[in-house]
Design a protein around this motif. Structure first.
Motif, mmCIF file in Angstrom:
data_model
loop_
_atom_site.group_PDB
_atom_site.id
_atom_site.type_symbol
_atom_site.label_atom_id
_atom_site.label_comp_id
_atom_site.label_asym_id
_atom_site.label_seq_id
_atom_site.Cartn_x
_atom_site.Cartn_y
_atom_site.Cartn_z
ATOM 1 N N PHE A 31 0.828 -1.206 0.000
ATOM 2 C CA PHE A 31 0.000 0.000 0.000
ATOM 3 C C PHE A 31 0.861 1.254 0.000
ATOM 4 O O PHE A 31 1.997 1.253 0.481
ATOM 5 C CB PHE A 31 -0.939 -0.015 1.202
ATOM 6 N N ILE A 32 0.299 2.328 -0.556
ATOM 7 C CA ILE A 32 0.992 3.615 -0.572
ATOM 8 C C ILE A 32 1.299 4.048 0.856
ATOM 9 O O ILE A 32 2.409 4.468 1.177
ATOM 10 C CB ILE A 32 0.135 4.672 -1.287
ATOM 11 N N ASP A 225 10.893 2.136 0.185
ATOM 12 C CA ASP A 225 10.088 3.354 0.263
ATOM 13 C C ASP A 225 10.528 4.170 1.470
ATOM 14 O O ASP A 225 10.782 3.601 2.547
ATOM 15 C CB ASP A 225 8.604 3.024 0.429
ATOM 16 N N LEU A 226 10.593 5.464 1.294
ATOM 17 C CA LEU A 226 10.893 6.388 2.384
ATOM 18 C C LEU A 226 9.797 7.434 2.440
ATOM 19 O O LEU A 226 9.464 8.053 1.426
ATOM 20 C CB LEU A 226 12.246 7.065 2.173
ATOM 21 N N ALA A 227 9.216 7.637 3.636
ATOM 22 C CA ALA A 227 8.140 8.615 3.809
ATOM 23 C C ALA A 227 8.503 9.608 4.903
ATOM 24 O O ALA A 227 9.194 9.255 5.871
ATOM 25 C CB ALA A 227 6.829 7.910 4.160
ATOM 26 N N ALA A 239 1.962 14.111 4.248
ATOM 27 C CA ALA A 239 3.071 13.183 4.069
ATOM 28 C C ALA A 239 3.490 13.159 2.614
ATOM 29 O O ALA A 239 2.684 13.383 1.705
ATOM 30 C CB ALA A 239 2.682 11.777 4.528
ATOM 31 N N VAL A 240 4.757 12.886 2.398
ATOM 32 C CA VAL A 240 5.287 12.655 1.065
ATOM 33 C C VAL A 240 6.186 11.432 1.144
ATOM 34 O O VAL A 240 6.900 11.232 2.143
ATOM 35 C CB VAL A 240 6.061 13.888 0.534
ATOM 36 N N SER A 241 6.109 10.564 0.143
ATOM 37 C CA SER A 241 6.955 9.372 0.161
ATOM 38 C C SER A 241 7.533 9.119 -1.220
ATOM 39 O O SER A 241 6.949 9.517 -2.246
ATOM 40 C CB SER A 241 6.170 8.149 0.642
ATOM 41 N N TYR A 242 8.666 8.444 -1.224
ATOM 42 C CA TYR A 242 9.376 8.140 -2.462
ATOM 43 C C TYR A 242 9.574 6.642 -2.565
ATOM 44 O O TYR A 242 10.104 6.010 -1.638
ATOM 45 C CB TYR A 242 10.732 8.855 -2.475
ATOM 46 N N SER A 249 4.565 9.810 -3.899
ATOM 47 C CA SER A 249 3.168 9.951 -3.484
ATOM 48 C C SER A 249 3.045 11.079 -2.471
ATOM 49 O O SER A 249 3.975 11.370 -1.718
ATOM 50 C CB SER A 249 2.646 8.648 -2.877
ATOM 51 N N VAL A 250 1.874 11.709 -2.477
ATOM 52 C CA VAL A 250 1.561 12.744 -1.498
ATOM 53 C C VAL A 250 0.302 12.316 -0.760
ATOM 54 O O VAL A 250 -0.587 11.672 -1.329
ATOM 55 C CB VAL A 250 1.367 14.121 -2.161
ATOM 56 N N SER A 251 0.240 12.672 0.526
ATOM 57 C CA SER A 251 -0.876 12.244 1.368
ATOM 58 C C SER A 251 -1.325 13.387 2.258
ATOM 59 O O SER A 251 -0.538 14.261 2.630
ATOM 60 C CB SER A 251 -0.469 11.050 2.249
#
Length: 312
Positions: A31-32, A225-227, A239-242, A249-251
């Motif tokens: 999941f994201i 993944d790093l958030a 939140a932002v994750s790579y 992704s942005v949350s």
């Protein structure tokens, strides 16, 4: 035209499955909001925040792949009385459904158990196991027969919690098996996850939490993944994750939405592939919801039943 549509759905579904499960190796969809779904990754982490909690979420692809989505639901309850610095037993149920178009379904269900043992005044070590089954099913169509197959499934994990720091390692699908619902055989392979996060208090109204996950199957397949999760006044989350070599992704969400004595958490995420949308790296969005009954907001593995007890 009807046959063309059916063939296209099956073809694109197989392409997406290879993205999310790596070429028939049968790996579960990640999941994201991986930092919101630790319980799906590591059974030892259930009950870490609350004595009773209910969570659900849905990840859907976009555009031509909008019929591909993954849904999860889980519930956890602490079995013994709450108390600070006491061992805790937590029992949970998890269900995950992958739907690919109108014909393909993949289901996972498990009973989850975790034991949380305080090893020092501020540290808790947890061990957990999840046991259940995996089901792949195909509905019949005008050009193919339907079919269904079941296989046992189990996950194990260890989790270390210390104040504002968590780290865990888990092995998923440790019962290697094969499923052949129709002509194609899917291999349910073992794989491993390392997760960690650390919360920093930037001000009385602002916290920042870097979170990390590394999943590997063999030397040729891994993902990382790093958030970065920012919480403002304990109520608003961004939140932002790579995803390494894949996308960003942005949350955004709300924390601790109080309804009476109960509490809700809500978050929405959108994933942008790097280098454009392709069959193997599609855009996606995700929505998650968590509910904690009021009488059980406290009492997770962090300790304390009340704020007054923590201050003492």
């Amino acid at each position: 035209m009807r046959i063309y549509i059916i063939v296209s759905v099956v073809f694109f579904s197989n392409c997406i499955y290879k993205v999310q499960a790596q070429s028939g190796a049968g790996l579960p969809v990640q999941f994201i909001q991986f930092f919101k779904t630790y319980g799906l990754i590591n059974p030892a982490s259930i009950g870490k925040d609350s004595a009773i909690e209910f969570s659900t979420g849905n990840k859907s692809l976009t555009g031509a792949f909008s019929g591909v989505r993954t849904f999860y639901a889980n519930a956890n309850v602490q079995l013994n009385a709450r108390g600070k610095n006491k061992p805790k037993h937590v029992l949970g149920l998890t269900f995950i459904n992958d739907k690919e178009g109108s014909f393909i379904n993949r289901n996972r269900a498990a009973l989850v158990y975790a034991f949380h043992l305080p090893i020092s005044r501020k540290s808790i070590l947890s061990a957990g196991v999840a046991a259940g089954f995996i089901n792949y099913s195909y509905k019949p169509s005008n050009i193919s027969a339907g079919g269904s197959a079941f296989a046992p499934n189990a996950d194990i994990g260890l989790w270390l919690h210390r104040s504002n720091f968590n780290i865990g390692i888990s092995g998923n699908q440790i019962i290697a098996s094969k499923l052949t619902p129709i002509d194609e055989t899917y291999i349910i392979e073992r794989h491993y996850n390392l997760t960690a996060d650390r919360t920093f208090l930037l001000s009385p109204y602002l916290t920042l939490t870097p979170a990390f996950i590394f999943r590997w199957y063999d030397e040729e397949y891994y993902n990382a993944d790093l958030a970065l999760i920012l919480v403002i006044q304990d109520n608003v989350t961004t939140a932002v994750s790579y995803k390494y070599d894949k996308g960003v992704s942005v949350s955004g969400g709300l924390e601790d939405i109080k309804v009476g004595r109960s509490m809700f958490k809500l978050m929405f995420s959108y994933y942008f592939p790097l280098g454009g949308i392709t069959n193997y790296n599609p855009a996606a969005y995700e929505l998650s919801l968590r509910f904690v009954p009021g009488a059980h907001r406290r009492g997770g593995i962090s300790g304390g039943d009340t704020e007054e007890e923590e201050e003492e």
